[in-house]
Design a protein around this motif. Structure first.
Motif, PDB file in Angstrom:
ATOM      1  N   ASN A 178     -19.082 -19.538  -5.197  1.00  0.00           N
ATOM      2  CA  ASN A 178     -19.999 -18.603  -5.346  1.00  0.00           C
ATOM      3  C   ASN A 178     -20.180 -18.123  -6.843  1.00  0.00           C
ATOM      4  O   ASN A 178     -19.525 -17.518  -7.292  1.00  0.00           O
ATOM      5  N   ALA A 179     -21.079 -18.331  -7.681  1.00  0.00           N
ATOM      6  CA  ALA A 179     -20.972 -17.886  -9.018  1.00  0.00           C
ATOM      7  C   ALA A 179     -21.003 -16.385  -9.270  1.00  0.00           C
ATOM      8  O   ALA A 179     -20.578 -15.916 -10.197  1.00  0.00           O
ATOM      9  N   GLY A 180     -21.648 -15.801  -8.442  1.00  0.00           N
ATOM     10  CA  GLY A 180     -21.722 -14.305  -8.423  1.00  0.00           C
ATOM     11  C   GLY A 180     -20.680 -13.356  -8.100  1.00  0.00           C
ATOM     12  O   GLY A 180     -20.638 -12.118  -7.904  1.00  0.00           O
ATOM     13  N   ASN A 181     -19.650 -14.084  -7.338  1.00  0.00           N
ATOM     14  CA  ASN A 181     -18.433 -13.360  -6.667  1.00  0.00           C
ATOM     15  C   ASN A 181     -19.229 -12.506  -5.597  1.00  0.00           C
ATOM     16  O   ASN A 181     -18.535 -11.422  -5.200  1.00  0.00           O
ATOM     17  N   MET A 182     -20.393 -12.936  -4.902  1.00  0.00           N
ATOM     18  CA  MET A 182     -20.669 -12.060  -4.023  1.00  0.00           C
ATOM     19  C   MET A 182     -20.122 -12.049  -2.719  1.00  0.00           C
ATOM     20  O   MET A 182     -19.844 -13.298  -2.122  1.00  0.00           O
ATOM     21  N   TYR A 198     -20.594  -3.037  -8.445  1.00  0.00           N
ATOM     22  CA  TYR A 198     -21.539  -3.504  -7.631  1.00  0.00           C
ATOM     23  C   TYR A 198     -22.240  -2.144  -7.103  1.00  0.00           C
ATOM     24  O   TYR A 198     -21.418  -0.916  -6.803  1.00  0.00           O
ATOM     25  N   LEU A 245     -26.314  -5.491  -0.882  1.00  0.00           N
ATOM     26  CA  LEU A 245     -26.168  -5.243  -2.032  1.00  0.00           C
ATOM     27  C   LEU A 245     -27.510  -5.135  -2.821  1.00  0.00           C
ATOM     28  O   LEU A 245     -28.511  -5.788  -2.686  1.00  0.00           O
ATOM     29  N   HIS A 283     -25.561  -5.975  -9.530  1.00  0.00           N
ATOM     30  CA  HIS A 283     -24.439  -5.756 -10.103  1.00  0.00           C
ATOM     31  C   HIS A 283     -24.219  -6.208 -11.497  1.00  0.00           C
ATOM     32  O   HIS A 283     -25.226  -6.696 -11.979  1.00  0.00           O
ATOM     33  N   TYR A 296     -13.780 -10.439 -12.616  1.00  0.00           N
ATOM     34  CA  TYR A 296     -14.641 -11.575 -12.340  1.00  0.00           C
ATOM     35  C   TYR A 296     -13.720 -12.957 -12.289  1.00  0.00           C
ATOM     36  O   TYR A 296     -12.876 -12.981 -12.889  1.00  0.00           O
ATOM     37  N   PRO A 347     -16.552 -19.446 -10.986  1.00  0.00           N
ATOM     38  CA  PRO A 347     -16.663 -20.314  -9.598  1.00  0.00           C
ATOM     39  C   PRO A 347     -15.798 -21.450  -9.708  1.00  0.00           C
ATOM     40  O   PRO A 347     -15.705 -22.145 -10.704  1.00  0.00           O
ATOM     41  N   GLN A 394     -13.102  -7.067  -3.827  1.00  0.00           N
ATOM     42  CA  GLN A 394     -14.011  -5.718  -4.128  1.00  0.00           C
ATOM     43  C   GLN A 394     -13.086  -4.505  -3.491  1.00  0.00           C
ATOM     44  O   GLN A 394     -13.012  -4.691  -2.510  1.00  0.00           O
TER      45      GLN A 394
END
Lengths: 115, 119
Positions: free
Chosen positions: A98-102, B33, B45, B48, B96, B99, B108
């Protein structure tokens, strides 16, 4: 796409009994899995996470969770419930890619521990 | 202790009157976020930041804006609050993780939240 299901809106358990809060997930790749707890009018508090390795993860306040890849589950457990464990519990998942760390959260399960 | 701080904890505003919620962190995390949470539902959400790079969720109303003047602070501005904006607003931070890379899952961490009441 990633998703989480918490099939029970509420779990009731007597103090001293074992508790289980269920969570199943869906991701396209490898999952990172998290459990959070929320007390009334508070933010989410991190309990534990699974990244890789041992399927049994131990976390805060005596909680643990077992990652089961074949059943795509990550159930939260505690051997002996306390009244103070009564709270709202959220399971969350993130795809490793997941690219956005969501995070994607489940709908939450309210745990009620009765004396 | 390193932490995420939100002020105020409770905010009352009037319908249509702009309001700003604040979040600060001592974790030195590069991602921050903002979530909206209603009635014990899952947090939703809103947007962010990765450093100063702002990322809006597709369904976040234009009424919601955000600013991040530096690493430590992030603000949520609601330009014209409606009754439907009454909710708990949660700020969270994380490091961060690129990926596909090996890492610690980059947890988080959430602040205590600000409960917004719109009269």
């Amino acid at each position: 796409a990633q998703s989480v299901a918490q099939p029970e809106d509420q779990v009731n358990v007597a103090e001293g009994n074992p508790l289980t809060v269920k969570c199943t997930y869906s991701v396209s790749g490898n999952p990172y899995l998290f459990w959070y707890v929320q007390y009334p009018n508070r933010g989410l508090q991190f309990l534990l996470k699974y990244i890789t390795g041992d399927n049994l993860v131990k976390g805060s306040y005596g909680f643990e969770a077992e990652f089961n890849k074949s059943q795509t589950s990550f159930h939260l457990k505690k051997p002996s419930a306390l009244v103070s464990d009564s709270a709202l519990y959220f399971c969350a998942v993130r795809d490793k890619y997941n690219a956005g760390n969501m995070l994607t959260f489940g709908g939450g399960t309210r745990l009620m521990v009765k004396p | 202790d390193a932490m995420v701080i939100q002020n105020p904890r409770y905010q009352v505003t009037q319908f249509g009157k702009p309001v700003t919620l604040s979040c600060s962190q001592t974790l030195n995390h590069n991602v921050m976020y903002w979530y909206q949470q209603k009635s014990s539902q899952a947090p939703k959400l809103l947007f962010h930041y990765y450093d100063k790079d702002f990322n809006n969720e597709a369904d976040t109303p234009d009424n919601f804006q955000s600013r991040r003047p530096n690493t430590s602070f992030c603000f949520l501005d609601i330009r014209s609050p409606g009754l439907g904006d009454a909710a708990m607003y949660l700020c969270a931070t994380s490091r961060y993780q690129a990926p596909g890379t090996s890492g610690a899952g980059e947890t988080q961490y959430f602040g205590p939240g600000t409960r917004l009441l719109v009269l």
